[in-house]
Design an enzyme around this catalytic site. Structure first.
Site, mmCIF file in Angstrom:
data_model
loop_
_atom_site.group_PDB
_atom_site.id
_atom_site.type_symbol
_atom_site.label_atom_id
_atom_site.label_comp_id
_atom_site.label_asym_id
_atom_site.label_seq_id
_atom_site.Cartn_x
_atom_site.Cartn_y
_atom_site.Cartn_z
ATOM 1 N N TRP A 1 0.897 -1.098 -0.031
ATOM 2 C CA TRP A 1 0.013 -0.031 -0.073
ATOM 3 C C TRP A 1 1.072 1.199 -0.042
ATOM 4 C CZ3 TRP A 1 -5.065 2.195 0.662
ATOM 5 C CH2 TRP A 1 -5.970 1.221 0.227
ATOM 6 N N CYS B 1 3.019 2.462 5.164
ATOM 7 C CA CYS B 1 2.498 3.848 5.245
ATOM 8 C C CYS B 1 1.019 4.001 5.268
ATOM 9 C CB CYS B 1 2.942 4.628 3.992
ATOM 10 S SG CYS B 1 2.421 6.266 3.773
ATOM 11 N N VAL B 2 0.640 4.425 6.466
ATOM 12 C CA VAL B 2 -0.905 4.362 6.315
ATOM 13 C C VAL B 2 -1.457 6.048 6.165
ATOM 14 C CG1 VAL B 2 -3.130 3.752 7.704
ATOM 15 C CG2 VAL B 2 -0.724 2.707 7.943
ATOM 16 N N HIS C 1 -10.784 3.863 10.154
ATOM 17 C CA HIS C 1 -9.967 2.729 9.800
ATOM 18 C C HIS C 1 -8.783 3.104 9.891
ATOM 19 C CE1 HIS C 1 -8.179 -0.095 6.746
ATOM 20 N NE2 HIS C 1 -9.105 -1.142 6.878
ATOM 21 N N ASP D 1 -11.426 8.868 5.370
ATOM 22 C CA ASP D 1 -12.971 9.575 5.845
ATOM 23 C C ASP D 1 -13.399 8.632 7.070
ATOM 24 O OD1 ASP D 1 -12.549 11.420 4.046
ATOM 25 O OD2 ASP D 1 -13.850 10.194 2.528
ATOM 26 N N THR D 2 -12.946 7.443 7.371
ATOM 27 C CA THR D 2 -13.200 6.812 8.519
ATOM 28 C C THR D 2 -12.265 6.476 9.253
ATOM 29 O OG1 THR D 2 -12.697 4.542 7.478
ATOM 30 C CG2 THR D 2 -14.720 5.628 6.811
ATOM 31 N N PHE E 1 -1.230 -3.604 7.874
ATOM 32 C CA PHE E 1 -1.667 -4.682 8.820
ATOM 33 C C PHE E 1 -1.043 -6.015 8.723
ATOM 34 C CE2 PHE E 1 -5.012 -7.632 10.633
ATOM 35 C CZ PHE E 1 -5.043 -6.446 11.802
ATOM 36 N N GLU E 2 -0.632 -6.130 7.707
ATOM 37 C CA GLU E 2 0.203 -7.671 7.560
ATOM 38 C C GLU E 2 1.796 -7.361 7.945
ATOM 39 O OE1 GLU E 2 -1.892 -6.556 4.912
ATOM 40 O OE2 GLU E 2 -3.540 -7.825 6.008
#
Ligand code: DLZ
Length: 162
Positions: free
Chosen positions: A31, A89-90, A97, A94-95, A66-67
């Site tokens: 990601w 990198c996160v 999460h 909008d949520t 997450f992995e």
């Protein structure tokens, strides 16, 4: 303040242990791969600058941040690495999460670090937007990959000195 655009990746090379003969595992999230790829380049450049052979850097990719916890644990269990660096990198959306991923990964890596035989290095960028991420993977704030590589070498030396 951490958000100021200061380069956070400066370090004194004389204080970094020589990594000759050491093996480093790196797990990298796909990601935001333009960011995690730059973090990985920072890790590899810095490790090699301090004596780690290119062939002694084991790089494995995972789908998302997450992995990283599972992958780090598997790397420790199934290989003979001296340290594992987890890169991800996160980016906030909008949520909620973002918060769950960041908490899960941080908690998971923290617990693994406390119980594993080898050090686990935290290379997760948790950013409000892509600009913050770009600033931290080779931009105005440096490259967190460089910091992670230096931390890995110092923690391996710490472990070996005990
Ligand atoms: C699902 C998801 C989202 C929305 N955002 C990110 C992100 O910004 N950075 C990242 O590394 N991964 C993200 N993921 C994927 C999760 O980390 C994970 O791969 C999936 O939830 C599957 O477990």
């Amino acid at each position: 303040m951490a958000s100021a655009l200061h380069n956070l990746s400066g370090y004194d090379p004389a204080k970094v242990p020589d990594g000759s003969g050491w093996t480093i595992g790196v797990v990298v999230s796909e990601w935001n791969d333009e960011v995690t790829g730059a973090l990985l380049a920072g890790v590899c450049d810095t490790l090699q600058k301090h004596g780690v052979e290119k062939g002694s850097i084991i790089v494995k990719t995972v789908p998302g941040s997450f992995e990283l916890v599972y992958a780090s644990a598997a790397m420790i269990e199934d290989t003979c690495v001296d340290a594992v660096i987890a890169l991800g990198c996160v980016i906030r959306g909008d949520t909620p999460h973002f918060d769950y991923i960041c908490q899960g990964v941080t908690q998971g890596l923290t617990e693994l670090n406390a119980r594993a035989d080898v050090p686990v290095i935290y290379g997760l960028l948790t950013c409000d937007n892509m600009q913050q991420a770009q600033d931290r993977c080779g931009g105005a704030c440096g490259n967190k990959g460089v910091e992670c590589a230096v931390a890995a070498l110092k923690m391996i030396a710490f472990r070996k000195e005990l």
